[in-house]
Design an enzyme around this catalytic site. Structure first.
Site: not given
Ligand code: PRP
Length: 201
Positions: A61-62, A118-119, A122, A150, A171-172, A178, A184
């Protein structure tokens, strides 16, 4: 939800009273900075794909606010599609990069110019899985656009074509990101106060 700055599988502690603005220690990226950068990304993407039609695939959802703003900064024909994924929890599976698809594409991307939106990246595990999954659907091309990168937390190397901002390991939350499914709707990207999540660490 990922505990960005801690383990990606930390359970959120939401026992405190949530106060959207007060729970943020610092504004890392203001609404205006985000708007300007998204505008630049849209111009760059429109230029790079000039004369073509693209398909934006957003990962819920991000990335919802980023996707909504970015698509309106792109002035070439485009289609959108949405996926939602979640990683399998538990420390033993954390480095496996196993991802569960909660919502799949609704149309074929075979032969399409696909841009994955993507948002945040990580560890890179989610994208690493998604790129392999989407390549299997035979798009004409597949590129990646992320609002935030990141790199300090990267576990797998992922070539990213368009990056909004490279950020430190903090931690953003906000602008789609979220903590415990909240925050969000903040218009900016901010750093969450440690006391908001420290009980969970
Ligand atoms: C977040 C983001 C990516 C993922 C990145 O999604 O949107 O999909 O984490 O992390 P990574 O590089 O360590 O794999 P999240 O699982 O938090 O779901 P959301 O978008 O619903 O908040």
């Amino acid at each position: 939800m990922r505990a960005r700055g801690g383990s990606r599988h930390d359970e959120p502690d939401m026992s405190h009273t949530v106060n959207l603005q007060a729970d943020v220690a610092d504004v890392l990226l203001s609404e205006e900075r985000i708007r300007e950068r998204v505008h630049e990304l849209g111009r760059q993407i429109s230029h790079d794909y000039a004369g073509q039609r693209i398909t934006l695939v957003s990962v819920l959802k991000g990335s919802l606010p980023f996707m909504a703003d970015l698509m309106r900064e792109i002035d070439i024909p485009l289609r959108i599609d949405l996926m939602e994924v979640s990683s399998y929890g538990g420390a033993s599976t954390e480095s496996s990069g196993l991802v569960r698809i909660l919502k799949d594409l609704s149309a074929s991307i075979a032969g399409e110019q696909v841009l994955l939106v993507e948002d945040i990246i990580d560890t890179g595990l989610t994208l690493n899985y998604l790129v392999r999954y989407l390549r299997g659907k035979n798009p004409a091309s597949l590129r990646i656009c992320t609002l935030l990168d990141k790199p300090a937390r990267r576990l797998v190397d992922i070539p990213v074509d368009y990056t909004g901002f490279t950020i430190p390991d903090q931690f953003v939350v906000g602008y789609g990101l979220d903590y415990g499914e909240l925050y969000r709707n903040l218009r900016f990207v901010g750093v969450l106060r440690p006391e908001v999540y420290s009980v969970a660490d």
